[in-house]
Design a protein around this motif. Structure first.
Motif, mmCIF file in Angstrom:
data_model
loop_
_atom_site.group_PDB
_atom_site.id
_atom_site.type_symbol
_atom_site.label_atom_id
_atom_site.label_comp_id
_atom_site.label_asym_id
_atom_site.label_seq_id
_atom_site.Cartn_x
_atom_site.Cartn_y
_atom_site.Cartn_z
ATOM 1 N N ASP A 58 35.143 41.209 32.467
ATOM 2 C CA ASP A 58 35.092 41.667 33.564
ATOM 3 C C ASP A 58 36.386 41.775 34.139
ATOM 4 N N ASP A 59 37.392 42.699 34.857
ATOM 5 C CA ASP A 59 38.424 42.283 35.372
ATOM 6 C C ASP A 59 38.703 42.363 36.418
ATOM 7 N N LYS A 60 38.222 40.699 36.784
ATOM 8 C CA LYS A 60 37.823 40.270 38.049
ATOM 9 C C LYS A 60 39.580 40.527 38.436
ATOM 10 N N PHE A 61 40.533 40.138 37.667
ATOM 11 C CA PHE A 61 41.723 40.329 37.987
ATOM 12 C C PHE A 61 43.198 41.019 38.800
ATOM 13 N N LYS A 62 42.289 41.603 38.715
ATOM 14 C CA LYS A 62 42.309 43.976 38.764
ATOM 15 C C LYS A 62 42.358 43.798 40.693
ATOM 16 N N ASN A 63 41.658 42.618 41.324
ATOM 17 C CA ASN A 63 41.492 42.107 42.892
ATOM 18 C C ASN A 63 43.157 41.272 43.340
ATOM 19 N N ASP A 64 43.450 41.934 44.087
ATOM 20 C CA ASP A 64 44.751 40.676 44.785
ATOM 21 C C ASP A 64 44.305 40.067 45.606
ATOM 22 N N SER A 65 42.394 40.077 46.461
ATOM 23 C CA SER A 65 42.078 39.274 47.384
ATOM 24 C C SER A 65 41.934 38.119 46.069
ATOM 25 N N TYR A 66 40.991 37.987 45.025
ATOM 26 C CA TYR A 66 40.313 37.098 44.499
ATOM 27 C C TYR A 66 41.638 36.211 44.158
ATOM 28 N N LEU A 67 43.258 37.113 43.382
ATOM 29 C CA LEU A 67 44.318 36.271 42.937
ATOM 30 C C LEU A 67 44.935 34.939 44.332
ATOM 31 N N ILE A 68 44.575 35.607 44.796
ATOM 32 C CA ILE A 68 44.908 35.084 46.256
ATOM 33 C C ILE A 68 44.350 33.668 46.598
ATOM 34 N N GLN A 69 42.969 34.015 46.261
ATOM 35 C CA GLN A 69 41.941 33.078 46.014
ATOM 36 C C GLN A 69 42.435 31.798 45.120
#
Length: 280
Positions: free
Chosen positions: A190-201
């Motif tokens: 699951d490549d969730k870390f590609k999303n800036d919004s997730y990293l900021i969350q």
């Protein structure tokens, strides 16, 4: 009833039937026109979508471009392109090299089990750490100049970690811990870390990074994207013989828990190999 009245009624009925048939014919014609128009739009949309996909597939990738971009190094780094990241007290006798990939599930397991011990050792001055980050789970091989096709989360998370490091070494360590936590670390597929919004969350769980506009802007703009690739290249070209994560090196030697070369994954195993290396 007269013959005239009967004929008049019949004529009126025929007229009403004719008018109704004309109305039905018009409705049917309009319906056919709508169906044809929608079909044309759908075909054009599909063709446009396919065309867009083809164009996108043949465009030079963003991360490919970043390989030749100018590196902006975060604060609290040294060395070529700021890829030397050493954290800890200057009086610490030795340095433990820590090799990790942000998407690595075994790294997450180590952090969740042994991470607090490592942090305490750093704070106590038992040793310093030198962080070396890789992005091979993305399919990258930066030593050969190759950007892979397995995702971009490792690179993107590394860039965000650079933004955290720019705030402070402590923010970097706390953010790394949060990224590897059971709550936030995704499955390897699951490549969730590609999303800036997730990293900021995730970053909003770290006091120094919560609502930190400078950090958030750096993540969104990709300020440290080229640095992340430079760091990954450092991982790929290391002279310690490291090919996987997590790996630990002190005095130029890999610290392993057993004859199979496995990393120490418990507090007891970690303390054992580190204490032996500190005495060497």
């Amino acid at each position: 009833m007269s013959q005239r009245n009967s004929q008049t009624a019949k004529n009126a009925a025929r007229e009403r039937l004719r008018v109704e048939r004309e109305k039905q014919a018009k409705r049917a014609k309009v319906k056919r026109q709508v169906i044809v128009a929608c079909s044309v739009v759908a075909v054009l949309a599909a063709a446009g979508g396919i065309g867009y996909a083809v164009v996108q597939a043949n465009k030079p990738g963003y991360w490919e471009d970043e390989k030749s971009a100018k590196v902006v190094a975060p604060a609290n780094t040294t060395g070529t392109d700021g890829t030397t990241v050493v954290i800890g007290k200057s009086t610490a006798p030795k340095t433990l090299k820590v090799y990790e990939d942000p998407r690595c599930p075994i790294c997450a397991q180590f952090e969740q089990t042994v991470g607090s011990t490592v942090k305490k050792d750093i704070d106590d001055g038992k040793f310093k750490i030198q962080y070396v980050g890789g992005t091979f789970i993305d399919g990258d091989s930066l030593g050969k100049g190759k950007i892979g096709t397995n995702g971009e989360g490792s690179k993107n998370a590394m860039s965000a970690m650079g933004a955290a490091l720019n705030v402070s070494p402590e923010a970097f360590l706390e953010y790394k811990t949060a990224l590897y936590s059971t709550k936030w670390h995704p499955e390897e597929t699951d490549d969730k870390f590609k999303n800036d919004s997730y990293l900021i969350q995730v970053a909003d769980t770290v006091p120094a990074l919560k609502n930190n506009k400078t950090f958030q802007d750096a993540v969104k703009s990709g300020k440290y994207d080229a640095w992340a690739l430079a760091m990954s290249k450092t991982f790929d070209t290391n002279k310690d013989g490291v090919t996987g994560t997590p790996s630990f090196v002190m005095n130029g030697k890999m610290l392993t828990a057993d004859s199979s070369g496995n990393p120490p994954m418990t507090v007891a195993a970690f303390n054992s190999v580190v204490d032996a290396a500190l005495k060497a």
